[in-house]
Design a protein around this motif. Sequence first.
Motif, PDB file in Angstrom:
ATOM      1  N   ARG A 176      -5.407   7.552   3.809  1.00 45.20           N
ATOM      2  CA  ARG A 176      -6.097   6.265   3.889  1.00 45.20           C
ATOM      3  C   ARG A 176      -5.950   5.470   2.586  1.00 45.20           C
ATOM      4  O   ARG A 176      -5.844   4.243   2.616  1.00 45.20           O
ATOM      5  CB  ARG A 176      -7.563   6.477   4.262  1.00 45.20           C
ATOM      6  N   ASP A 177      -5.920   6.156   1.460  1.00 41.40           N
ATOM      7  CA  ASP A 177      -5.670   5.475   0.181  1.00 41.40           C
ATOM      8  C   ASP A 177      -4.274   4.856   0.161  1.00 41.40           C
ATOM      9  O   ASP A 177      -4.083   3.740  -0.336  1.00 41.40           O
ATOM     10  CB  ASP A 177      -5.813   6.452  -0.983  1.00 41.40           C
ATOM     11  N   LEU A 178      -3.301   5.571   0.717  1.00 40.86           N
ATOM     12  CA  LEU A 178      -1.920   5.073   0.732  1.00 40.86           C
ATOM     13  C   LEU A 178      -1.794   3.815   1.585  1.00 40.86           C
ATOM     14  O   LEU A 178      -1.149   2.845   1.170  1.00 40.86           O
ATOM     15  CB  LEU A 178      -0.972   6.159   1.256  1.00 40.86           C
ATOM     16  N   ILE A 179      -2.394   3.825   2.772  1.00 42.86           N
ATOM     17  CA  ILE A 179      -2.273   2.661   3.656  1.00 42.86           C
ATOM     18  C   ILE A 179      -2.994   1.462   3.058  1.00 42.86           C
ATOM     19  O   ILE A 179      -2.565   0.313   3.197  1.00 42.86           O
ATOM     20  CB  ILE A 179      -2.791   2.990   5.084  1.00 42.86           C
ATOM     21  N   GLU A 180      -4.072   1.719   2.326  1.00 46.00           N
ATOM     22  CA  GLU A 180      -4.795   0.641   1.661  1.00 46.00           C
ATOM     23  C   GLU A 180      -3.996   0.066   0.498  1.00 46.00           C
ATOM     24  O   GLU A 180      -4.026  -1.146   0.249  1.00 46.00           O
ATOM     25  CB  GLU A 180      -6.151   1.171   1.156  1.00 46.00           C
ATOM     26  N   THR A 181      -3.242   0.933  -0.190  1.00 48.25           N
ATOM     27  CA  THR A 181      -2.436   0.504  -1.331  1.00 48.25           C
ATOM     28  C   THR A 181      -1.406  -0.548  -0.943  1.00 48.25           C
ATOM     29  O   THR A 181      -1.077  -1.436  -1.732  1.00 48.25           O
ATOM     30  CB  THR A 181      -1.722   1.719  -1.964  1.00 48.25           C
ATOM     31  N   VAL A 182      -0.885  -0.469   0.281  1.00 52.92           N
ATOM     32  CA  VAL A 182       0.128  -1.432   0.734  1.00 52.92           C
ATOM     33  C   VAL A 182      -0.488  -2.517   1.616  1.00 52.92           C
ATOM     34  O   VAL A 182       0.214  -3.229   2.344  1.00 52.92           O
ATOM     35  CB  VAL A 182       1.294  -0.729   1.460  1.00 52.92           C
ATOM     36  N   ASN A 183      -1.822  -2.639   1.567  1.00 52.42           N
ATOM     37  CA  ASN A 183      -2.547  -3.737   2.235  1.00 52.42           C
ATOM     38  C   ASN A 183      -2.389  -3.740   3.749  1.00 52.42           C
ATOM     39  O   ASN A 183      -2.189  -4.793   4.368  1.00 52.42           O
ATOM     40  CB  ASN A 183      -2.111  -5.086   1.657  1.00 52.42           C
ATOM     41  N   LEU A 184      -2.490  -2.556   4.336  1.00 53.23           N
ATOM     42  CA  LEU A 184      -2.491  -2.443   5.797  1.00 53.23           C
ATOM     43  C   LEU A 184      -3.834  -1.906   6.269  1.00 53.23           C
ATOM     44  O   LEU A 184      -4.513  -1.168   5.553  1.00 53.23           O
ATOM     45  CB  LEU A 184      -1.370  -1.514   6.269  1.00 53.23           C
ATOM     46  N   ASN A 185      -4.188  -2.266   7.502  1.00 53.64           N
ATOM     47  CA  ASN A 185      -5.441  -1.824   8.090  1.00 53.64           C
ATOM     48  C   ASN A 185      -5.328  -0.368   8.548  1.00 53.64           C
ATOM     49  O   ASN A 185      -4.304   0.047   9.088  1.00 53.64           O
ATOM     50  CB  ASN A 185      -5.795  -2.723   9.287  1.00 53.64           C
ATOM     51  N   GLU A 186      -6.411   0.380   8.373  1.00 54.13           N
ATOM     52  CA  GLU A 186      -6.416   1.796   8.745  1.00 54.13           C
ATOM     53  C   GLU A 186      -6.142   2.023  10.234  1.00 54.13           C
ATOM     54  O   GLU A 186      -5.677   3.097  10.618  1.00 54.13           O
ATOM     55  CB  GLU A 186      -7.761   2.438   8.381  1.00 54.13           C
ATOM     56  N   GLU A 187      -6.417   1.052  11.055  1.00 57.20           N
ATOM     57  CA  GLU A 187      -6.212   1.236  12.504  1.00 57.20           C
ATOM     58  C   GLU A 187      -4.745   1.474  12.840  1.00 57.20           C
ATOM     59  O   GLU A 187      -4.419   2.065  13.877  1.00 57.20           O
ATOM     60  CB  GLU A 187      -6.732   0.026  13.279  1.00 57.20           C
ATOM     61  N   LEU A 188      -3.841   1.050  11.950  1.00 54.46           N
ATOM     62  CA  LEU A 188      -2.403   1.246  12.191  1.00 54.46           C
ATOM     63  C   LEU A 188      -1.985   2.703  12.021  1.00 54.46           C
ATOM     64  O   LEU A 188      -0.902   3.091  12.467  1.00 54.46           O
ATOM     65  CB  LEU A 188      -1.580   0.375  11.237  1.00 54.46           C
ATOM     66  N   LEU A 189      -2.818   3.501  11.384  1.00 55.05           N
ATOM     67  CA  LEU A 189      -2.469   4.902  11.132  1.00 55.05           C
ATOM     68  C   LEU A 189      -2.230   5.679  12.417  1.00 55.05           C
ATOM     69  O   LEU A 189      -1.486   6.664  12.420  1.00 55.05           O
ATOM     70  CB  LEU A 189      -3.576   5.578  10.319  1.00 55.05           C
ATOM     71  N   PHE A 190      -2.834   5.258  13.492  1.00 57.56           N
ATOM     72  CA  PHE A 190      -2.735   6.022  14.731  1.00 57.56           C
ATOM     73  C   PHE A 190      -1.816   5.360  15.755  1.00 57.56           C
ATOM     74  O   PHE A 190      -1.857   5.661  16.950  1.00 57.56           O
ATOM     75  CB  PHE A 190      -4.141   6.265  15.289  1.00 57.56           C
ATOM     76  N   ARG A 191      -0.975   4.470  15.258  1.00 60.93           N
ATOM     77  CA  ARG A 191       0.064   3.874  16.094  1.00 60.93           C
ATOM     78  C   ARG A 191       1.410   4.531  15.785  1.00 60.93           C
ATOM     79  O   ARG A 191       1.564   5.261  14.810  1.00 60.93           O
ATOM     80  CB  ARG A 191       0.151   2.365  15.850  1.00 60.93           C
ATOM     81  N   TYR A 192       2.385   4.204  16.635  1.00 62.92           N
ATOM     82  CA  TYR A 192       3.739   4.705  16.453  1.00 62.92           C
ATOM     83  C   TYR A 192       4.615   3.577  15.885  1.00 62.92           C
ATOM     84  O   TYR A 192       4.275   2.390  16.022  1.00 62.92           O
ATOM     85  CB  TYR A 192       4.296   5.216  17.773  1.00 62.92           C
ATOM     86  N   PRO A 193       5.734   3.913  15.244  1.00 65.60           N
ATOM     87  CA  PRO A 193       6.566   2.885  14.603  1.00 65.60           C
ATOM     88  C   PRO A 193       6.927   1.708  15.503  1.00 65.60           C
ATOM     89  O   PRO A 193       6.928   0.564  15.052  1.00 65.60           O
ATOM     90  CB  PRO A 193       7.813   3.676  14.178  1.00 65.60           C
ATOM     91  N   HIS A 194       7.209   1.959  16.785  1.00 65.56           N
ATOM     92  CA  HIS A 194       7.635   0.861  17.656  1.00 65.56           C
ATOM     93  C   HIS A 194       6.512  -0.139  17.929  1.00 65.56           C
ATOM     94  O   HIS A 194       6.754  -1.236  18.443  1.00 65.56           O
ATOM     95  CB  HIS A 194       8.183   1.407  18.984  1.00 65.56           C
TER      96      HIS A 194
END
Length: 232
Positions: free
Chosen positions: A130-148
């Motif tokens: 969660r710290d990593l996704i925040e570092t690049v200014n993305l919302n945590e909800e994207l963590l549970f999506r797939y690349p496509h």
Amino acid sequence: MTLLSVSNLKKYHYSGLFNRTEVRAVDGVGFEIEKGKAMGLVGNSGCGKTTVARTVLRLLEPTEGNIVFEGKDITRLKGRSLKPLGRQMQIIFQNPESSLNPGMRIYDALLEPLRIHGLCNSDEENRKVRDLIETVNLNEELLFRYPHELSGGQLQRVVIARVLSLNPKLIVADEVTSMLDPLVQSQILNLLKDLQKRLGISYLFISHDMNVVEWMCDDIAVMDKGKIVKWK
């Protein structure tokens, strides 16, 4: 202080079975990158800039020359001795989609390098991701999506976060914005600049776009036919 020093770097390829033709992809390149600084390699396609980067990272075996990282000659390292180097020197590729496993959620893609290199225990995993996704200014909800399910700009931010998970000292950025639209390009470049200031990262920035390189880099080397032909 010098982080990376490259001298007389050569990478030759050979084509043909009977009449072998020597191709001098990189032919006597030399440069230095200071800690916390960015150096640009710019030139037309096929000039050798990506081969320089891959050879410096030891993804390719150099034909000749010396590569010194943090005062240590890494030119001839092989096998297991290269693994620690992989944490210190990372690369961001042109196509972010090809850098991620399409069947792996973003959360797992960010967690994978942490587990491989033993950089966190099970109690820390969730916080670190969660710290990593925040570092690049993305919302945590994207963590549970797939690349496509993500846009090109979001994917490139995920790739940057994945690279940052290893706390590298040098990042090679290989045409990282060339597949993005102008607005998203600007956002990614601003992010890279901000990370450089906050984390003290050094960049080897590869591009064919002089305007981008001039904005990003402290020093610029222009390449042509495997050689550095001009400094700016």
